[in-house]
Scaffold this motif. Structure first.
Motif, short mmCIF file in Angstrom:
data_model
loop_
_atom_site.label_atom_id
_atom_site.label_comp_id
_atom_site.label_asym_id
_atom_site.label_seq_id
_atom_site.Cartn_x
_atom_site.Cartn_y
_atom_site.Cartn_z
N TYR A 11 -41.86 25.29 -40.27
CA TYR A 11 -40.66 25.87 -40.86
C TYR A 11 -40.94 26.35 -42.29
N THR B 111 -40.69 30.35 -43.56
CA THR B 111 -39.59 30.71 -44.47
C THR B 111 -39.99 30.63 -45.94
N CYS C 154 -38.28 32.84 -48.63
CA CYS C 154 -36.84 32.65 -48.85
C CYS C 154 -36.53 31.58 -49.89
N GLN D 265 -25.97 32.05 -49.14
CA GLN D 265 -25.83 33.05 -48.08
C GLN D 265 -27.11 33.88 -47.96
N ALA E 247 -29.72 31.71 -46.22
CA ALA E 247 -29.47 31.59 -44.79
C ALA E 247 -29.81 32.88 -44.06
N GLN E 248 -29.47 34.02 -44.64
CA GLN E 248 -29.80 35.30 -44.01
C GLN E 248 -31.30 35.52 -43.96
N CYS E 249 -32.01 35.16 -45.03
CA CYS E 249 -33.47 35.31 -45.06
C CYS E 249 -34.14 34.40 -44.02
N VAL E 250 -33.66 33.17 -43.90
CA VAL E 250 -34.22 32.24 -42.92
C VAL E 250 -34.00 32.77 -41.50
N ARG E 251 -32.80 33.26 -41.23
CA ARG E 251 -32.51 33.81 -39.88
C ARG E 251 -33.45 34.97 -39.57
N GLN E 252 -33.68 35.82 -40.53
CA GLN E 252 -34.56 36.97 -40.31
C GLN E 252 -35.98 36.54 -40.04
N LEU F 180 -37.08 33.54 -38.96
CA LEU F 180 -37.23 32.76 -37.73
C LEU F 180 -37.03 33.62 -36.49
N ALA F 181 -36.27 34.71 -36.60
CA ALA F 181 -36.07 35.60 -35.47
C ALA F 181 -37.30 36.50 -35.28
#
Length: 143
Positions: free
Chosen positions: A116, A120, A123, A130, A133-138, A140-141
């Protein structure tokens, strides 16, 4: 002069080998009827089991691995003692197994945490939660 007598409690007499009604008598040799005497408390067994269970609950925090190593060491020592005395073997095996699970979960938690952090790492300097969280989602996706 009259003397007053008090009634004494009646004495119960029994024949040899029997106990009075309502009372049980244990033979001097130990327990009767195939009952085992209470197991002696073994500190090594108890410590190994406690460390194994505590290690399981704290393995996500990575502390459980250290507790698991101590639990395995004490559990193996308890197994050696149980081999001589025969008491506490099941609890010693349970302590060793739970300690090994605690070690495995700690290693798995450390690997997932490293993965993890690697995915990330860009980030870690966000301006807000916010953005983080948006950077982590990007990341990890995979985009």
């Amino acid at each position: 002069m009259k003397t007053r007598t008090t009634a004494a409690a009646p004495r119960y007499t029994t024949t040899a080998g029997t106990a009075p009604a309502g009372r049980t008598a244990a033979p001097p040799g130990g327990p009767v009827g195939g009952m085992r005497p209470p197991a002696a408390r073994d500190g090594l067994v108890t410590a190994a089991l406690a460390l194994g269970v505590t290690g399981l609950f704290t393995s996500v925090l990575l502390v459980g691995g250290l507790l698991g190593v101590l639990g395995v060491v004490l559990g193996v020592a308890a197994l050696k003692t149980a081999g001589r005395t025969g008491a506490g073997r099941g609890r010693a095996v349970t302590g060793v197994v739970t300690s090994l699970f605690a070690i495995a979960l700690s290693v798995l938690s450390a690997v997932l945490l490293a993965w993890y952090a690697n995915r990330t790492q860009e980030c870690y300097r966000p301006d807000s939660l916010q953005q983080y969280a948006q950077c982590v989602r990007q990341h990890l996706a995979g985009s």
